[in-house]
Write a protein that holds these residues in place. Structure first.
Motif, short mmCIF file in Angstrom:
data_model
loop_
_atom_site.label_atom_id
_atom_site.label_comp_id
_atom_site.label_asym_id
_atom_site.label_seq_id
_atom_site.Cartn_x
_atom_site.Cartn_y
_atom_site.Cartn_z
N LYS A 59 0.82 -1.21 0.00
CA LYS A 59 0.00 0.00 0.00
C LYS A 59 0.85 1.27 0.00
N TRP A 60 2.10 1.16 0.43
CA TRP A 60 2.99 2.33 0.40
C TRP A 60 3.24 2.76 -1.04
N ASP A 61 3.17 1.80 -1.97
CA ASP A 61 3.33 2.03 -3.41
C ASP A 61 4.61 2.81 -3.73
N LYS A 62 5.70 2.39 -3.10
CA LYS A 62 7.01 3.02 -3.31
C LYS A 62 8.08 1.93 -3.29
N PRO A 63 9.21 2.21 -3.93
CA PRO A 63 10.32 1.26 -3.79
C PRO A 63 10.78 1.21 -2.33
N ILE A 64 11.35 0.10 -1.93
CA ILE A 64 11.77 -0.12 -0.55
C ILE A 64 13.27 -0.37 -0.49
N ILE A 65 13.95 0.32 0.43
CA ILE A 65 15.36 0.03 0.74
C ILE A 65 15.37 -0.56 2.14
N THR A 66 15.74 -1.82 2.25
CA THR A 66 15.78 -2.47 3.55
C THR A 66 17.13 -2.24 4.23
N CYS A 67 17.12 -2.21 5.56
CA CYS A 67 18.37 -2.09 6.32
C CYS A 67 18.22 -2.82 7.64
N CYS A 68 19.35 -3.15 8.24
CA CYS A 68 19.38 -3.80 9.55
C CYS A 68 20.69 -3.40 10.22
N ALA A 69 21.30 -4.28 10.98
CA ALA A 69 22.56 -3.95 11.63
C ALA A 69 23.75 -4.18 10.70
N SER A 70 23.76 -5.32 10.00
CA SER A 70 24.93 -5.66 9.19
C SER A 70 24.62 -5.88 7.71
N GLY A 71 23.36 -6.10 7.40
CA GLY A 71 22.98 -6.38 6.01
C GLY A 71 22.45 -7.77 5.78
N MET A 72 22.54 -8.64 6.77
CA MET A 72 22.06 -10.02 6.60
C MET A 72 20.53 -10.09 6.66
N ARG A 73 19.95 -9.54 7.70
CA ARG A 73 18.48 -9.57 7.82
C ARG A 73 17.82 -8.73 6.72
N SER A 74 18.45 -7.61 6.38
CA SER A 74 17.87 -6.77 5.33
C SER A 74 17.92 -7.46 3.97
#
Length: 101
Positions: A59-74
């Motif tokens: 519903k956000w209808d936007k691209p998503i940039i994921t992040c976390c602590a190190s990059g594994m979960r993201s």
């Protein structure tokens, strides 16, 4: 083009492309990690909840940039999002990503 760019692409360029299209920064760390420091304006959904919140995220209808602590979960979160038709990329560790934004 360097070997790093051949293997991994130009991440900074992709981040800027997503940013220019009003991407949402999605932090997938735990609540306590997020509360101890995060990118201003980012949204928080722990990795374990990403799959169950796909409809909300769409519903956000936007691209998503994921992040976390190190990059594994993201990386896992970006994979889940992409497999559900959401344009997403792994931004890696939140602190490092914050410097690229």
């Amino acid at each position: 083009m360097g070997i790093f760019n051949l293997l991994f692409g130009n991440k900074s360029k992709k981040i800027q492309d997503f940013k220019s299209r009003n991407a949402v920064i999605l932090d997938v760390r735990s609540k306590s990690e997020y509360e101890s420091g995060a990118i201003p304006g980012s949204k928080h959904i722990p990795l374990q909840q990403v799959a169950s919140k796909i409809n909300e995220i769409k519903k956000w209808d936007k691209p998503i940039i994921t992040c976390c602590a190190s990059g594994m979960r993201s990386a896992s979160a970006a994979t889940i999002l992409k497999s559900n038709g959401v344009e997403a990329m792994n931004g890696g560790g939140w602190f490092s990503l914050s410097k690229k934004l």
